[in-house]
Design a protein around this motif. Structure first.
Motif, PDB file in Angstrom:
ATOM      1  N   LEU A 263      35.405 -29.053 -33.692  1.00 48.62           N
ATOM      2  CA  LEU A 263      34.022 -29.350 -34.069  1.00 48.62           C
ATOM      3  C   LEU A 263      33.494 -30.613 -33.405  1.00 48.62           C
ATOM      4  CD1 LEU A 263      35.437 -27.862 -36.643  1.00 48.62           C
ATOM      5  CD2 LEU A 263      33.336 -28.458 -37.742  1.00 48.62           C
ATOM      6  N   ALA A 264      32.254 -30.526 -32.919  1.00 49.86           N
ATOM      7  CA  ALA A 264      31.606 -31.706 -32.342  1.00 49.86           C
ATOM      8  C   ALA A 264      31.112 -32.599 -33.478  1.00 49.86           C
ATOM      9  CB  ALA A 264      30.430 -31.265 -31.487  1.00 49.86           C
ATOM     10  N   PHE A 265      31.168 -33.882 -33.267  1.00 50.19           N
ATOM     11  CA  PHE A 265      30.633 -34.831 -34.247  1.00 50.19           C
ATOM     12  C   PHE A 265      30.103 -36.037 -33.496  1.00 50.19           C
ATOM     13  CE2 PHE A 265      33.685 -38.420 -34.559  1.00 50.19           C
ATOM     14  CZ  PHE A 265      34.649 -37.962 -33.677  1.00 50.19           C
ATOM     15  N   GLN A 266      29.357 -36.836 -34.201  1.00 48.99           N
ATOM     16  CA  GLN A 266      28.840 -38.064 -33.591  1.00 48.99           C
ATOM     17  C   GLN A 266      29.482 -39.249 -34.299  1.00 48.99           C
ATOM     18  OE1 GLN A 266      24.659 -38.397 -32.424  1.00 48.99           O
ATOM     19  NE2 GLN A 266      24.550 -39.985 -33.974  1.00 48.99           N
ATOM     20  N   LEU A 300      29.254 -27.352 -50.772  1.00 50.28           N
ATOM     21  CA  LEU A 300      28.476 -28.575 -51.019  1.00 50.28           C
ATOM     22  C   LEU A 300      29.162 -29.768 -50.361  1.00 50.28           C
ATOM     23  CD1 LEU A 300      27.929 -27.920 -54.833  1.00 50.28           C
ATOM     24  CD2 LEU A 300      26.413 -27.281 -52.940  1.00 50.28           C
ATOM     25  N   TYR A 301      28.366 -30.715 -49.870  1.00 53.87           N
ATOM     26  CA  TYR A 301      28.872 -31.922 -49.185  1.00 53.87           C
ATOM     27  C   TYR A 301      29.640 -31.489 -47.922  1.00 53.87           C
ATOM     28  CZ  TYR A 301      28.008 -33.541 -53.957  1.00 53.87           C
ATOM     29  OH  TYR A 301      27.444 -33.796 -55.171  1.00 53.87           O
ATOM     30  N   ALA A 302      28.950 -30.768 -47.065  1.00 54.22           N
ATOM     31  CA  ALA A 302      29.625 -30.046 -45.973  1.00 54.22           C
ATOM     32  C   ALA A 302      29.910 -30.880 -44.734  1.00 54.22           C
ATOM     33  CB  ALA A 302      28.782 -28.833 -45.596  1.00 54.22           C
ATOM     34  N   GLY A 303      29.299 -32.055 -44.575  1.00 48.81           N
ATOM     35  CA  GLY A 303      29.527 -32.869 -43.376  1.00 48.81           C
ATOM     36  C   GLY A 303      29.136 -32.089 -42.130  1.00 48.81           C
ATOM     37  N   SER A 304      29.970 -32.183 -41.076  1.00 50.18           N
ATOM     38  CA  SER A 304      29.642 -31.483 -39.829  1.00 50.18           C
ATOM     39  C   SER A 304      30.336 -30.125 -39.750  1.00 50.18           C
ATOM     40  CB  SER A 304      30.020 -32.359 -38.630  1.00 50.18           C
ATOM     41  OG  SER A 304      31.352 -32.810 -38.776  1.00 50.18           O
ATOM     42  N   GLY A 305      30.928 -29.665 -40.877  1.00 52.93           N
ATOM     43  CA  GLY A 305      31.437 -28.288 -40.909  1.00 52.93           C
ATOM     44  C   GLY A 305      32.949 -28.141 -40.960  1.00 52.93           C
ATOM     45  N   ASN A 306      33.661 -29.202 -41.321  1.00 53.42           N
ATOM     46  CA  ASN A 306      35.132 -29.191 -41.359  1.00 53.42           C
ATOM     47  C   ASN A 306      35.683 -28.007 -42.151  1.00 53.42           C
ATOM     48  OD1 ASN A 306      37.745 -30.199 -40.981  1.00 53.42           O
ATOM     49  ND2 ASN A 306      37.635 -31.565 -42.751  1.00 53.42           N
ATOM     50  N   PHE A 307      35.054 -27.695 -43.309  1.00 51.73           N
ATOM     51  CA  PHE A 307      35.483 -26.539 -44.109  1.00 51.73           C
ATOM     52  C   PHE A 307      34.597 -25.322 -43.842  1.00 51.73           C
ATOM     53  CE2 PHE A 307      37.134 -30.160 -46.423  1.00 51.73           C
ATOM     54  CZ  PHE A 307      38.351 -29.726 -46.932  1.00 51.73           C
ATOM     55  N   SER A 308      33.323 -25.569 -43.494  1.00 50.15           N
ATOM     56  CA  SER A 308      32.358 -24.459 -43.369  1.00 50.15           C
ATOM     57  C   SER A 308      32.807 -23.441 -42.332  1.00 50.15           C
ATOM     58  CB  SER A 308      30.970 -24.971 -42.967  1.00 50.15           C
ATOM     59  OG  SER A 308      30.777 -26.302 -43.308  1.00 50.15           O
ATOM     60  N   VAL A 328      23.736 -32.034 -40.506  1.00 52.96           N
ATOM     61  CA  VAL A 328      23.379 -30.614 -40.650  1.00 52.96           C
ATOM     62  C   VAL A 328      23.130 -30.036 -39.252  1.00 52.96           C
ATOM     63  CG1 VAL A 328      21.699 -28.996 -41.636  1.00 52.96           C
ATOM     64  CG2 VAL A 328      22.395 -31.026 -42.931  1.00 52.96           C
ATOM     65  N   ASP A 329      22.466 -30.802 -38.382  1.00 55.51           N
ATOM     66  CA  ASP A 329      22.242 -30.340 -36.996  1.00 55.51           C
ATOM     67  C   ASP A 329      23.573 -30.066 -36.314  1.00 55.51           C
ATOM     68  OD1 ASP A 329      19.590 -30.693 -37.367  1.00 55.51           O
ATOM     69  OD2 ASP A 329      19.485 -32.638 -36.349  1.00 55.51           O
ATOM     70  N   ARG A 330      24.531 -30.995 -36.504  1.00 57.73           N
ATOM     71  CA  ARG A 330      25.849 -30.824 -35.870  1.00 57.73           C
ATOM     72  C   ARG A 330      26.552 -29.578 -36.428  1.00 57.73           C
ATOM     73  NH1 ARG A 330      24.196 -35.615 -34.961  1.00 57.73           N
ATOM     74  NH2 ARG A 330      25.329 -36.682 -36.595  1.00 57.73           N
ATOM     75  N   LEU A 331      26.419 -29.376 -37.746  1.00 57.83           N
ATOM     76  CA  LEU A 331      27.057 -28.207 -38.366  1.00 57.83           C
ATOM     77  C   LEU A 331      26.485 -26.922 -37.744  1.00 57.83           C
ATOM     78  CD1 LEU A 331      27.578 -27.908 -42.222  1.00 57.83           C
ATOM     79  CD2 LEU A 331      27.677 -25.992 -40.667  1.00 57.83           C
ATOM     80  N   TYR A 333      25.070 -26.598 -34.826  1.00 60.00           N
ATOM     81  CA  TYR A 333      25.545 -26.521 -33.436  1.00 60.00           C
ATOM     82  C   TYR A 333      26.983 -25.985 -33.405  1.00 60.00           C
ATOM     83  CZ  TYR A 333      27.427 -28.191 -29.001  1.00 60.00           C
ATOM     84  OH  TYR A 333      28.061 -28.260 -27.798  1.00 60.00           O
ATOM     85  N   ASN A 334      27.838 -26.512 -34.288  1.00 56.84           N
ATOM     86  CA  ASN A 334      29.242 -26.085 -34.314  1.00 56.84           C
ATOM     87  C   ASN A 334      29.357 -24.602 -34.656  1.00 56.84           C
ATOM     88  OD1 ASN A 334      30.478 -28.512 -33.573  1.00 56.84           O
ATOM     89  ND2 ASN A 334      30.273 -29.338 -35.644  1.00 56.84           N
ATOM     90  N   ALA A 335      28.543 -24.150 -35.608  1.00 54.88           N
ATOM     91  CA  ALA A 335      28.577 -22.733 -35.991  1.00 54.88           C
ATOM     92  C   ALA A 335      28.174 -21.865 -34.795  1.00 54.88           C
ATOM     93  CB  ALA A 335      27.640 -22.496 -37.173  1.00 54.88           C
ATOM     94  N   GLN A 336      27.156 -22.317 -34.056  1.00 54.81           N
ATOM     95  CA  GLN A 336      26.701 -21.541 -32.879  1.00 54.81           C
ATOM     96  C   GLN A 336      27.807 -21.368 -31.856  1.00 54.81           C
ATOM     97  OE1 GLN A 336      23.368 -23.609 -31.270  1.00 54.81           O
ATOM     98  NE2 GLN A 336      22.002 -22.940 -32.932  1.00 54.81           N
ATOM     99  N   GLN A 337      28.610 -22.429 -31.677  1.00 49.05           N
ATOM    100  CA  GLN A 337      29.686 -22.365 -30.676  1.00 49.05           C
ATOM    101  C   GLN A 337      30.672 -21.250 -30.999  1.00 49.05           C
ATOM    102  OE1 GLN A 337      29.191 -24.413 -27.991  1.00 49.05           O
ATOM    103  NE2 GLN A 337      27.406 -24.799 -29.293  1.00 49.05           N
ATOM    104  N   TYR A 338      30.773 -20.867 -32.275  1.00 50.86           N
ATOM    105  CA  TYR A 338      31.699 -19.800 -32.691  1.00 50.86           C
ATOM    106  C   TYR A 338      30.943 -18.527 -33.058  1.00 50.86           C
ATOM    107  CZ  TYR A 338      35.534 -23.104 -32.604  1.00 50.86           C
ATOM    108  OH  TYR A 338      36.491 -23.998 -32.188  1.00 50.86           O
ATOM    109  N   ALA A 339      29.671 -18.477 -32.683  1.00 48.09           N
ATOM    110  CA  ALA A 339      28.809 -17.326 -32.995  1.00 48.09           C
ATOM    111  C   ALA A 339      28.828 -17.001 -34.484  1.00 48.09           C
ATOM    112  CB  ALA A 339      29.231 -16.113 -32.162  1.00 48.09           C
ATOM    113  N   LEU A 340      28.838 -18.034 -35.320  1.00 49.67           N
ATOM    114  CA  LEU A 340      28.858 -17.830 -36.770  1.00 49.67           C
ATOM    115  C   LEU A 340      27.455 -18.067 -37.330  1.00 49.67           C
ATOM    116  CD1 LEU A 340      32.116 -19.790 -37.650  1.00 49.67           C
ATOM    117  CD2 LEU A 340      31.794 -17.319 -37.862  1.00 49.67           C
TER     118      LEU A 340
END
Ligand SMILES: C[S@@+](CC[C@H](N)C(=O)[O-])C[C@H]1O[C@@H](n2cnc3c(N)ncnc32)[C@H](O)[C@@H]1O
Length: 439
Positions: A263-266, A300-308, A328-331, A333-340
Motif C-alpha cells: 500500500l502507498a502512504f504518505q 471504521l478507522y481505516a487509515g490508508s487501507g491496511n485492513f481494507s 481516504v484518497d490514499r485508500l 488509490y490503493n484499492a484501484q491498484q488492485y482493481a478493488l
C-alpha cells in the motif's frame, strides 16, 4: 518603632521523605510498579512485583525508585545503554515472556474492572522480533546556535531533555544507520535553527522527514539531494503550510506491505509500528472476520487501507471510514491498484451518524481499529445496528474495556482475545478481540 506582625518564614524542606522497604504489589497498565502507602497507592517506574524498594514520593501519585532492596526473578539486565535515561522503552528490565504475560493480565484486569467480564478465551500472544522491529522513529532536535552544536536523540521520560543516542535497539538498523550521517549533515544546513524534529521511516524506500518552519533554500536543497542520493533515502519536508512534501517532486509515494498487498502512504499517515506483526495481525483479523463473497462489511478507522484491502481481496463489499481526508484518497488509490471497489468515505466517527448515508446500510460484520481514545460514540452506533460479528483491534486496553462493556450490554459475547506484541520492551499494548451477537 512600630511592631508589625511577620509570619515565621517557612522552613525549607530540603530532606525528601523517603518511603523505605515498600513491597511492590503489582504492575499497572503503564508498566509501573504499584506500592501501597498509608495515604494510598503510588506508582514506581522501574519496579517489579514482589520487589522491595526504597522510594521518594514525586507529585501526587508517583514515587521515584531509589534503592532496590530485593529483585524479582522476572527482572533482567536491560540491553540498551541509554535505558536508564531515554524515555523510549520502559519495560526492558522485565523478561520478554513476562512482558507478554503482563500485557494479557492488564487487559484481563481492565475487562474485569470496567466491563465486569472475565476473559476465558485467550489465544497465545501473536509474537515476532522483539528487537530491531520499529519502522518509524521520531528524533528530537535542538540547535545550540552559540556553541554551534546539534542535539539529536530521544526525549527523557516526562521531560524535554534530549538524550543523544548513537543507536536504538528496538529500531530497524536501516534507520539507526542514518543517525551519524544526519549529525554530520544537519549542522551544515541553513535551516538547522528551525528544525523541529526528524522522523525516520522504513518502507519500500527509507524516508527522512524534516519538520521545518519553511521550505529550504537552494543551497540546502542541493545538500539534501546529495544526502538522499548518498544514503538511498527519500527526503520529505514538513512545514507549517500543509502536509509533508517530497524534496524531489517526481518522488513516488513510499509503500508498506500489508497482508497479501502493498500500500502507498504518505509520511505523516498512520503506520503500524512493527511491520512483521502488522501483517500477522491483519491475517488474524481477516481469519476471525471470515469475509464472505459479496457480504457487506463496515470498516471504521481505516487509515490508508491496511485492513481494507486484505478484507476486500476475500470478495467482501467493504465500506471503509477514515477521518483524515487525504488518507481516504490514499485508500481509494490503493484499492484501484488492485482493481478493488472499496467504498472509502471521510467521516468523523465521534459525531452522531444520523447524517451519514453509509450508516443507513445494513452490515453483517464490522471491523474497527481506533486510535487510543477508543470508539466511545462509534461503538454505540455499531451496537444499535446489531451486526452479527465485530472484530475490534485496540492499542489502548482501558478504552477497549470501556467499549466492550457497551457490547456486552447490547447482547454480544467475547469469542476470542489475543495480545499482539506490537511494542516489545515498552508498556504499550495491542489487543485483538472478536465479538459475536448472541440474540
Ligand atoms: C490506529 S489507526 C488505524 C489505521 C489503520 N487501520 C491501519 O492499520 O493502518 C486509527 C485511525 O483512525 C483515524 N481516526 C482517529 N479518530 C477518528 C475519528 N474520530 N473519526 C474517524 N477516523 C478517526 C486516524 O486518522 C487513524 O488513521
Amino acid at each position: 518603632m512600630a511592631q508589625i506582625y511577620r509570619p515565621a518564614p517557612r522552613r525549607k524542606t530540603t530532606q525528601q521523605q523517603w518511603l523505605r522497604d515498600a513491597k511492590v504489589v503489582g504492575l499497572d497498565h503503564q508498566g509501573r510498579g504499584v506500592i501501597r502507602t498509608s495515604k494510598g497507592v503510588r506508582f514506581v517506574a522501574g519496579a517489579l512485583p514482589e520487589e522491595v524498594v526504597d522510594v521518594v514520593p514525586k507529585g501526587k501519585w508517583d514515587a521515584e525508585l531509589r534503592t532496590l532492596k530485593t529483585t524479582s526473578e522476572q527482572r533482567c539486565q536491560a540491553d540498551c545503554r541509554y535505558y536508564e535515561r531515554c524515555g523510549g522503552c520502559d519495560l526492558q528490565h522485565l523478561h520478554l515472556a513476562a512482558q507478554r504475560q503482563h500485557k494479557q493480565q492488564v487487559v484481563s484486569e481492565l475487562f474485569a474492572k470496567f466491563a465486569e467480564h472475565e476473559i476465558s478465551t485467550w489465544l497465545p500472544p501473536l509474537t515476532a522480533a522483539a528487537w530491531r522491529y520499529r519502522r518509524r522513529l521520531r528524533l528530537a532536535c535542538h540547535w545550540d546556535a552559540k556553541r554551534k552544536k546539534l542535539k539529536l536523540g530521544l526525549r527523557q521520560a516526562n521531560s524535554k531533555t534530549i538524550v543523544e543516542i548513537n543507536d536504538c535497539l528496538v529500531t530497524q538498523t536501516s534507520l539507526t544507520q542514518l543517525f551519524a550521517p544526519l549529525r554530520e549533515l544537519l549542522p551544515q544546513l541553513n535551516l538547522v535553527n528551525q528544525l523541529g524534529h526528524v522522523e525516520l521511516l522504513s518502507s519500500t524506500t527509507n524516508c527522512v522527514i524534516l519538520r521545518v518552519k519553511s521550505w529550504p533554500n537552494k543551497d540546502d536543497s542541493q545538500q539534501l539531494k546529495a544526502f538522499a542520493d548518498r544514503h538511498n533515502v527519500d527526503v520529505w519536508l514538513h512545514s507549517d503550510d500543509g502536509p509533508p512534501r517530497p524534496l524531489n517532486k517526481q518522488q513516488e509515494l513510499p509503500k508498506y506491505r500489508s497482508w497479501q498487498s502493498e500500500l502507498a502512504f504518505q509520511p505523516g499517515d498512520f503506520l503500524q509500528a512493527h511491520a512483521e506483526l502488522s501483517e500477522a495481525m491483519v491475517a488474524q483479523a481477516v481469519a476471525w472476520l471470515a469475509p464472505q463473497r459479496d457480504e457487506k462489511i463496515l470498516e471504521l478507522y481505516a487509515g490508508s487501507g491496511n485492513f481494507s484491502l486484505p478484507i476486500a481481496l476475500q470478495g467482501a463489499q467493504v465500506t471503509a471510514i477514515e477521518g483524515v481526508a487525504s488518507m481516504v484518497d490514499r485508500l481509494r488509490y490503493n484499492a484501484q491498484q488492485y482493481a478493488l471497489t472499496i467504498d472509502a468515505r471521510q467521516a468523523d466517527l465521534e459525531q452522531n451518524w444520523q447524517a451519514y448515508e453509509w450508516a443507513q446500510t445494513r452490515y453483517q460484520k464490522v471491523f474497527l481499529d481506533p486510535a487510543r481514545a477508543g470508539a466511545a460514540n462509534a461503538i454505540k452506533e455499531v451496537a444499535q445496528r446489531r451486526p452479527q460479528r465485530i472484530v475490534y483491534v485496540s492499542c489502548a486496553p482501558d478504552t477497549l474495556a470501556r467499549d466492550a462493556k457497551q457490547l456486552f450490554n447490547a447482547g454480544y459475547r467475547l469469542v476470542q482475545a489475543q495480545i499482539v506484541d506490537m511494542f516489545p520492551q515498552t508498556h504499550h499494548i495491542e489487543c485483538l478481540t472478536w465479538f459475536e451477537r448472541e440474540a
